[in-house]
Motif scaffolding. Structure first.
Motif, short mmCIF file in Angstrom:
data_model
loop_
_atom_site.label_atom_id
_atom_site.label_comp_id
_atom_site.label_asym_id
_atom_site.label_seq_id
_atom_site.Cartn_x
_atom_site.Cartn_y
_atom_site.Cartn_z
N LYS A 190 41.76 46.39 35.49
CA LYS A 190 41.23 47.72 35.85
C LYS A 190 39.71 47.73 35.95
O LYS A 190 39.12 48.28 36.89
CB LYS A 190 41.70 48.75 34.82
N GLU A 191 39.04 47.07 35.00
CA GLU A 191 37.57 47.12 34.98
C GLU A 191 36.92 46.34 36.12
O GLU A 191 35.73 46.53 36.41
CB GLU A 191 37.04 46.57 33.64
N TRP A 192 37.67 45.45 36.76
CA TRP A 192 37.09 44.61 37.81
C TRP A 192 36.41 45.46 38.89
O TRP A 192 35.32 45.13 39.36
CB TRP A 192 38.18 43.73 38.42
N LYS A 193 37.07 46.54 39.30
CA LYS A 193 36.52 47.37 40.38
C LYS A 193 35.25 48.11 39.98
O LYS A 193 34.57 48.69 40.82
CB LYS A 193 37.58 48.37 40.85
N MET A 194 34.91 48.05 38.67
CA MET A 194 33.70 48.72 38.19
C MET A 194 32.48 47.80 38.24
O MET A 194 31.36 48.23 37.98
CB MET A 194 33.93 49.22 36.76
N ILE A 195 32.69 46.52 38.53
CA ILE A 195 31.57 45.59 38.64
C ILE A 195 30.73 45.97 39.86
O ILE A 195 31.27 46.22 40.95
CB ILE A 195 32.08 44.13 38.76
N ARG A 196 29.43 46.02 39.68
CA ARG A 196 28.54 46.46 40.78
C ARG A 196 28.77 45.65 42.05
O ARG A 196 28.89 46.20 43.15
CB ARG A 196 27.08 46.32 40.33
N ALA A 197 28.85 44.32 41.93
CA ALA A 197 29.03 43.47 43.12
C ALA A 197 30.36 43.74 43.82
O ALA A 197 30.46 43.62 45.04
CB ALA A 197 28.93 42.00 42.72
N VAL A 198 31.38 44.12 43.05
CA VAL A 198 32.68 44.44 43.64
C VAL A 198 32.57 45.76 44.40
O VAL A 198 33.08 45.88 45.53
CB VAL A 198 33.76 44.52 42.55
N GLU A 199 31.92 46.74 43.80
CA GLU A 199 31.75 48.06 44.44
C GLU A 199 31.03 47.94 45.78
O GLU A 199 31.35 48.67 46.73
CB GLU A 199 30.98 48.99 43.51
N THR A 200 30.04 47.03 45.85
CA THR A 200 29.24 46.89 47.08
C THR A 200 29.75 45.77 47.99
O THR A 200 29.10 45.42 48.97
CB THR A 200 27.77 46.63 46.72
N ARG A 201 30.92 45.21 47.62
CA ARG A 201 31.53 44.12 48.39
C ARG A 201 30.59 42.92 48.56
O ARG A 201 30.42 42.38 49.65
CB ARG A 201 32.01 44.63 49.76
N GLN A 202 30.01 42.54 47.44
CA GLN A 202 29.10 41.39 47.42
C GLN A 202 29.63 40.30 46.48
O GLN A 202 28.87 39.66 45.76
CB GLN A 202 27.70 41.82 46.99
N VAL A 203 30.95 40.09 46.51
CA VAL A 203 31.59 39.01 45.75
C VAL A 203 31.96 37.90 46.73
O VAL A 203 32.65 38.15 47.72
CB VAL A 203 32.84 39.51 45.00
N TYR A 204 31.52 36.68 46.42
CA TYR A 204 31.72 35.55 47.32
C TYR A 204 32.58 34.49 46.63
O TYR A 204 32.32 34.09 45.50
CB TYR A 204 30.37 34.97 47.75
N TYR A 205 33.60 34.05 47.37
CA TYR A 205 34.59 33.14 46.80
C TYR A 205 34.86 32.00 47.81
O TYR A 205 35.88 31.98 48.48
CB TYR A 205 35.87 33.92 46.47
N PRO A 206 33.90 31.06 47.94
CA PRO A 206 34.08 29.96 48.90
C PRO A 206 35.05 28.91 48.38
O PRO A 206 35.34 28.85 47.18
CB PRO A 206 32.66 29.38 49.00
N ASN A 207 35.54 28.10 49.28
CA ASN A 207 36.36 26.95 48.90
C ASN A 207 35.43 25.89 48.32
O ASN A 207 34.80 25.14 49.05
CB ASN A 207 37.11 26.41 50.11
N SER A 208 35.34 25.83 47.00
CA SER A 208 34.31 25.00 46.35
C SER A 208 34.90 23.91 45.46
O SER A 208 34.19 23.35 44.64
CB SER A 208 33.41 25.91 45.50
N PHE A 209 36.18 23.59 45.63
CA PHE A 209 36.81 22.60 44.75
C PHE A 209 36.14 21.24 44.84
O PHE A 209 36.17 20.47 43.88
CB PHE A 209 38.31 22.48 45.06
N GLU A 210 35.53 20.93 45.97
CA GLU A 210 34.86 19.64 46.12
C GLU A 210 33.34 19.75 46.02
O GLU A 210 32.62 18.82 46.39
CB GLU A 210 35.27 18.98 47.44
#
Length: 382
Positions: free
Chosen positions: A335-355
């Motif tokens: 529930k609290e995830w959507k309260m993170i500032r970066a989430v609210e402003t759609r500034q969360v980045y999740y690249p394919n970084s396994f390598e």
């Protein structure tokens, strides 16, 4: 249902013929015999094989011969090109040399010089990256089979370059006999997790070159180069990487100059909030590529945090690294995830970084080449 069963039978047949090819390099089966084994006619077999494997049976045979040749050259002291050629089923030594150069880029004589000084790596870090950049292929090196299951326990950018090297499972205790069976002239070793002691290696202490753990990628490069008399190559490698870092920094400057960043790794049972220095990847992001660190993230290392604490951190932008999709999916449902500032402003980045592993020159270059496009196309919409 019939189609499903036929497809599975076909796959089983192809996999079986791949094993037959690998096990009979010196006296390969004909296409007709392989097709019989797969219970197919030759034309259908060839089409099915190419569809499944991505190359024809003949091309696959050549690939396996080259792999086997590399292993023989690296693991058999004093072997000649003629011996290698015969063992992999090529009777004409000169044809084999031409074929090897065509596939590998260098003739067999040059390839064998890469392991003239036989080096085994006993570490939980991919120090083979540094060795390869110096033109040396180790006879043994660490791997992580569960982390990189589809590429022999290695990042894909190292897999081809380490054909012939004995891969040691770094997820378990190293087996000293497996290391010593490669007959290394030198063993490059870093401190191991949990203080593991390799008793057999200790009895061969004159061969062991101990390297302390570093905080900078090029500290490993410089020490290994010094140990092996390859110092003349270091400046060129460092300059090439520095030039690429500046290019990427300029490319992403409009994207990174606004807002304060935090980097997290979402794992199965925890969230790690990383600091901004003394780690090759974080140093690269914050120091070299110009990301502005949030003032309240750790200075170094990482902290275990909750989603609620990420809300309190109030970072403008959030970068999620190395995280499996199932773990990210679980966390974004909190529930609290959507309260993170970066989430609210759609500034969360999740690249394919396994390598993304910039501890060595090859891994660092691979990460930088793909960095800008990976980052800019990776917004997490939750």
């Amino acid at each position: 249902m019939l189609s499903f069963l036929t497809d599975h039978t076909e796959v089983d047949g192809i996999e079986e013929t791949k094993k037959i090819i690998r096990n009979h390099l010196s006296n390969p089966y004909s296409i007709t015999k392989l097709a019989d084994k797969a219970k197919m006619n030759p034309a259908s077999f060839t089409r099915a094989f190419k569809k499944r494997v991505g190359m024809s049976p003949k091309e696959y045979l050549i690939e396996e011969r080259i792999k086997s040749a590399k292993q023989l050259m690296l693991q058999t002291k004093g072997i000649t090109t003629k011996d290698v050629s015969m063992k992999v089923g090529v009777q004409d030594e000169f044809y084999f040399s031409r074929l090897f150069k065509q596939k590998v880029g260098v003739p067999p004589s040059v390839f064998m010089k890469r392991s003239k000084e036989r080096i085994a790596v006993v570490s939980q870090i991919f120090l083979q990256d540094h060795l390869l950049s110096l033109g040396i292929q180790p006879v043994a090196a660490p791997s992580y089979p569960t982390v990189y299951p589809s590429s022999n326990g290695l990042p894909s950018y190292l897999e081809k370059q380490l054909e012939g090297t004995v891969l040691l499972n770094a997820e378990n205790m190293f087996q000293p006999e497996e290391i010593l069976n490669t007959q290394p002239d030198h063993i490059i070793k870093t401190p191991l997790h949990n203080g593991e002691i390799q008793s057999v290696i200790l009895s061969h202490q004159q061969r062991v070159r101990n390297i302390s753990l570093k905080t900078q990628w090029n500290e490993y490069l410089r020490e290994i180069a010094s140990l092996l008399g390859q110092e003349s190559k270091v400046d060129r490698i460092e300059n090439e990487i520095a030039t690429l870092e500046l290019k990427v920094r300029d490319e992403i400057c409009p994207f990174t100059r606004k807002g304060k960043w935090a980097v997290i790794w979402i794992r199965g049972n925890e969230i790690r909030l990383y600091g901004w220095r003394d780690h090759a990847c974080l140093d690269l992001i914050y120091q070299k590529l110009g990301f502005e660190a949030h003032p309240d993230i750790p200075t170094e290392g990482y902290q275990i945090v909750t989603v609620k604490e990420l809300v309190e951190l109030n970072a403008d932008k959030l970068l999620i690294l190395w995280s499996h999709e199932k773990d990210v999916s679980r966390v974004v449902k909190i529930k609290e995830w959507k309260m993170i500032r970066a989430v609210e402003t759609r500034q969360v980045y999740y690249p394919n970084s396994f390598e993304w592993d910039p501890w060595g020159p090859i891994g660092r270059k691979n990460m930088l080449i793909n960095f800008a496009s990976s980052l800019q196309n990776s917004k997490l919409m939750s």
